[in-house]
Write a protein that holds these residues in place. Structure first.
Motif, PDB file in Angstrom:
ATOM      1  N   GLY A   1      38.946  64.405  38.542  1.00 28.83           N
ATOM      2  CA  GLY A   1      38.530  63.433  37.538  1.00 28.83           C
ATOM      3  C   GLY A   1      37.696  62.328  38.150  1.00 28.83           C
ATOM      4  N   PHE A   2      37.879  61.116  37.623  1.00 31.54           N
ATOM      5  CA  PHE A   2      37.084  59.971  38.050  1.00 31.54           C
ATOM      6  C   PHE A   2      37.984  58.748  38.173  1.00 31.54           C
ATOM      7  CE2 PHE A   2      34.663  62.881  35.453  1.00 31.54           C
ATOM      8  CZ  PHE A   2      33.579  63.154  36.264  1.00 31.54           C
ATOM      9  N   LYS A   3      37.569  57.806  39.030  1.00 29.56           N
ATOM     10  CA  LYS A   3      38.299  56.557  39.184  1.00 29.56           C
ATOM     11  C   LYS A   3      37.332  55.394  39.133  1.00 29.56           C
ATOM     12  CE  LYS A   3      42.213  58.181  41.832  1.00 29.56           C
ATOM     13  NZ  LYS A   3      43.283  57.758  42.670  1.00 29.56           N
ATOM     14  N   ALA A   4      37.755  54.321  38.479  1.00 29.77           N
ATOM     15  CA  ALA A   4      37.033  53.054  38.488  1.00 29.77           C
ATOM     16  C   ALA A   4      37.990  52.029  39.077  1.00 29.77           C
ATOM     17  CB  ALA A   4      36.606  52.665  37.078  1.00 29.77           C
ATOM     18  N   ILE A   5      37.519  51.266  40.068  1.00 29.56           N
ATOM     19  CA  ILE A   5      38.368  50.310  40.781  1.00 29.56           C
ATOM     20  C   ILE A   5      37.693  48.944  40.748  1.00 29.56           C
ATOM     21  CG2 ILE A   5      39.463  49.763  42.993  1.00 29.56           C
ATOM     22  CD1 ILE A   5      39.158  52.810  43.650  1.00 29.56           C
ATOM     23  N   TYR A   6      38.470  47.916  40.409  1.00 29.25           N
ATOM     24  CA  TYR A   6      37.913  46.562  40.402  1.00 29.25           C
ATOM     25  C   TYR A   6      38.999  45.543  40.716  1.00 29.25           C
ATOM     26  CZ  TYR A   6      39.878  46.228  35.683  1.00 29.25           C
ATOM     27  OH  TYR A   6      40.724  46.223  34.614  1.00 29.25           O
ATOM     28  N   GLU A   7      38.557  44.363  41.143  1.00 26.97           N
ATOM     29  CA  GLU A   7      39.454  43.248  41.449  1.00 26.97           C
ATOM     30  C   GLU A   7      39.581  42.367  40.215  1.00 26.97           C
ATOM     31  OE1 GLU A   7      41.099  42.929  44.352  1.00 26.97           O
ATOM     32  OE2 GLU A   7      40.138  44.778  45.025  1.00 26.97           O
ATOM     33  N   GLU A   8      40.811  42.042  39.851  1.00 26.76           N
ATOM     34  CA  GLU A   8      41.054  41.130  38.741  1.00 26.76           C
ATOM     35  C   GLU A   8      40.645  39.710  39.158  1.00 26.76           C
ATOM     36  OE1 GLU A   8      41.896  41.883  35.726  1.00 26.76           O
ATOM     37  OE2 GLU A   8      42.727  43.900  35.916  1.00 26.76           O
ATOM     38  N   THR A   9      40.336  38.874  38.171  1.00 27.31           N
ATOM     39  CA  THR A   9      39.928  37.499  38.443  1.00 27.31           C
ATOM     40  C   THR A   9      40.928  36.522  37.824  1.00 27.31           C
ATOM     41  OG1 THR A   9      38.646  37.321  36.410  1.00 27.31           O
ATOM     42  CG2 THR A   9      37.502  38.216  38.348  1.00 27.31           C
ATOM     43  N   GLU A  10      40.715  35.259  38.079  1.00 28.28           N
ATOM     44  CA  GLU A  10      41.574  34.234  37.473  1.00 28.28           C
ATOM     45  C   GLU A  10      41.442  34.230  35.952  1.00 28.28           C
ATOM     46  OE1 GLU A  10      42.019  30.375  39.075  1.00 28.28           O
ATOM     47  OE2 GLU A  10      41.671  31.054  41.117  1.00 28.28           O
ATOM     48  N   LEU A  11      40.254  34.605  35.448  1.00 25.30           N
ATOM     49  CA  LEU A  11      40.053  34.645  33.993  1.00 25.30           C
ATOM     50  C   LEU A  11      41.019  35.611  33.323  1.00 25.30           C
ATOM     51  CD1 LEU A  11      36.170  34.630  33.649  1.00 25.30           C
ATOM     52  CD2 LEU A  11      37.764  32.802  33.071  1.00 25.30           C
ATOM     53  N   SER A  12      41.345  36.706  33.990  1.00 26.74           N
ATOM     54  CA  SER A  12      42.283  37.678  33.413  1.00 26.74           C
ATOM     55  C   SER A  12      43.723  37.248  33.619  1.00 26.74           C
ATOM     56  CB  SER A  12      42.057  39.065  34.033  1.00 26.74           C
ATOM     57  OG  SER A  12      42.474  39.075  35.387  1.00 26.74           O
ATOM     58  N   GLY A  13      43.926  36.222  34.456  1.00 28.04           N
ATOM     59  CA  GLY A  13      45.283  35.771  34.754  1.00 28.04           C
ATOM     60  C   GLY A  13      45.968  36.640  35.794  1.00 28.04           C
ATOM     61  N   MET A  14      45.189  37.498  36.460  1.00 26.08           N
ATOM     62  CA  MET A  14      45.784  38.436  37.414  1.00 26.08           C
ATOM     63  C   MET A  14      45.053  38.424  38.752  1.00 26.08           C
ATOM     64  SD  MET A  14      46.674  41.707  35.017  1.00 26.08           S
ATOM     65  CE  MET A  14      45.220  41.708  33.975  1.00 26.08           C
TER      66      MET A  14
ATOM     67  N   GLU B   1      46.513  51.583  36.865  1.00 28.16           N
ATOM     68  CA  GLU B   1      47.424  51.129  37.919  1.00 28.16           C
ATOM     69  C   GLU B   1      46.966  49.776  38.431  1.00 28.16           C
ATOM     70  OE1 GLU B   1      48.947  54.467  40.644  1.00 28.16           O
ATOM     71  OE2 GLU B   1      46.972  55.152  39.967  1.00 28.16           O
ATOM     72  N   ARG B   2      47.924  48.887  38.590  1.00 27.13           N
ATOM     73  CA  ARG B   2      47.645  47.562  39.157  1.00 27.13           C
ATOM     74  C   ARG B   2      48.507  47.376  40.393  1.00 27.13           C
ATOM     75  NH1 ARG B   2      46.986  45.351  33.379  1.00 27.13           N
ATOM     76  NH2 ARG B   2      44.723  45.214  33.325  1.00 27.13           N
ATOM     77  N   GLU B   3      47.894  46.834  41.450  1.00 24.94           N
ATOM     78  CA  GLU B   3      48.612  46.538  42.688  1.00 24.94           C
ATOM     79  C   GLU B   3      48.210  45.160  43.170  1.00 24.94           C
ATOM     80  OE1 GLU B   3      48.061  49.525  45.656  1.00 24.94           O
ATOM     81  OE2 GLU B   3      48.643  51.147  44.310  1.00 24.94           O
ATOM     82  N   GLY B   4      49.185  44.391  43.616  1.00 25.04           N
ATOM     83  CA  GLY B   4      48.933  43.043  44.119  1.00 25.04           C
ATOM     84  C   GLY B   4      49.952  42.084  43.548  1.00 25.04           C
ATOM     85  N   ASN B   5      49.481  40.908  43.074  1.00 28.24           N
ATOM     86  CA  ASN B   5      50.386  39.926  42.470  1.00 28.24           C
ATOM     87  C   ASN B   5      51.106  40.501  41.253  1.00 28.24           C
ATOM     88  OD1 ASN B   5      49.735  37.998  44.369  1.00 28.24           O
ATOM     89  ND2 ASN B   5      48.090  37.130  43.130  1.00 28.24           N
ATOM     90  N   ILE B   6      50.442  41.408  40.575  1.00 28.82           N
ATOM     91  CA  ILE B   6      51.034  42.120  39.451  1.00 28.82           C
ATOM     92  C   ILE B   6      50.940  43.601  39.775  1.00 28.82           C
ATOM     93  CG2 ILE B   6      50.708  42.724  37.016  1.00 28.82           C
ATOM     94  CD1 ILE B   6      49.808  39.855  36.584  1.00 28.82           C
ATOM     95  N   SER B   7      52.016  44.343  39.526  1.00 29.90           N
ATOM     96  CA  SER B   7      51.945  45.785  39.755  1.00 29.90           C
ATOM     97  C   SER B   7      52.493  46.522  38.542  1.00 29.90           C
ATOM     98  CB  SER B   7      52.686  46.185  41.026  1.00 29.90           C
ATOM     99  OG  SER B   7      54.056  45.934  40.905  1.00 29.90           O
ATOM    100  N   ALA B   8      51.812  47.612  38.217  1.00 28.60           N
ATOM    101  CA  ALA B   8      52.218  48.430  37.071  1.00 28.60           C
ATOM    102  C   ALA B   8      51.489  49.753  37.139  1.00 28.60           C
ATOM    103  CB  ALA B   8      51.871  47.724  35.768  1.00 28.60           C
ATOM    104  N   LYS B   9      52.051  50.727  36.447  1.00 30.59           N
ATOM    105  CA  LYS B   9      51.377  52.004  36.238  1.00 30.59           C
ATOM    106  C   LYS B   9      51.599  52.363  34.783  1.00 30.59           C
ATOM    107  CE  LYS B   9      51.063  56.788  37.623  1.00 30.59           C
ATOM    108  NZ  LYS B   9      51.717  57.893  38.325  1.00 30.59           N
ATOM    109  N   MET B  10      50.496  52.479  34.044  1.00 26.57           N
ATOM    110  CA  MET B  10      50.566  52.768  32.620  1.00 26.57           C
ATOM    111  C   MET B  10      49.815  54.066  32.348  1.00 26.57           C
ATOM    112  SD  MET B  10      49.702  48.834  31.575  1.00 26.57           S
ATOM    113  CE  MET B  10      49.845  48.941  29.811  1.00 26.57           C
ATOM    114  N   ASP B  11      50.504  55.026  31.701  1.00 21.69           N
ATOM    115  CA  ASP B  11      49.908  56.319  31.384  1.00 21.69           C
ATOM    116  C   ASP B  11      49.563  56.382  29.898  1.00 21.69           C
ATOM    117  OD1 ASP B  11      50.252  57.379  33.990  1.00 21.69           O
ATOM    118  OD2 ASP B  11      52.329  57.888  33.534  1.00 21.69           O
ATOM    119  N   PHE B  12      48.349  56.849  29.606  1.00 23.24           N
ATOM    120  CA  PHE B  12      47.894  57.007  28.227  1.00 23.24           C
ATOM    121  C   PHE B  12      47.476  58.453  28.012  1.00 23.24           C
ATOM    122  CE2 PHE B  12      46.990  52.711  29.627  1.00 23.24           C
ATOM    123  CZ  PHE B  12      47.501  51.931  28.608  1.00 23.24           C
TER     124      PHE B  12
END
Length: 138
Positions: free
Chosen positions: A35-48, A65-76
């Motif tokens: 498949g494909f992956k898109a990766i980006y860094e969250e900013t203060e605007l997102s609160g993350m 998937e989120r890793e860092g100050n906030i972590s989660a894995k959400m499947d859709f």
């Protein structure tokens, strides 16, 4: 193959349709074996800030998937319900996500994804959210 990309996310829920969250951010786009992956860094605007988000896009599934100050894995996946533990600096939230609709239109040149899902937090009434993601290769 790794490419630079601009990733746009737009979401709103049924509680307040005028409260639209929109983020446009630079990131990376990867073509993987399945498949494909898109990766980006969250900013203060997102609160993350301090969190890296990875979107894994398959033909019939989206994994956030989120890793860092906030972590989660959400499947859709259309028609399916998943459970996610959302770890924040304030504690862990138990989320149940039921994907009503999911359209993945992605190829090696980018593309878009739309999802409509209901999310239930610790026995609260579900909130229906619509999410649109665009990946544009630089």
């Amino acid at each position: 193959m790794r490419k630079k990309a601009v990733i746009s996310l737009r979401s709103f829920n049924d509680l307040d349709k005028d409260d639209v969250i929109e983020v446009v951010t630079p990131g990376e786009f990867l073509v993987t074996d399945n498949g494909f992956k898109a990766i980006y860094e969250e900013t203060e605007l997102s609160g993350m800030s301090g969190t890296t988000t990875t979107l894994t896009m398959l033909d019939d599934k989206l994994v956030l998937e989120r890793e860092g100050n906030i972590s989660a894995k959400m499947d859709f996946k259309k028609g399916e319900t998943s459970v996610s533990l959302y770890n924040t600096p304030y504690g862990v939230l138990d989320l149940q996500i039921h994907t009503e609709d999911l359209n993945v239109n992605i190829n090696e040149n980018g593309g878009d994804i739309t999802a409509e899902y209901s999310m239930e937090l610790a026995g609260q009434p579900p909130i229906t959210t619509k999410l649109a993601v665009k990946v544009k290769i630089n």
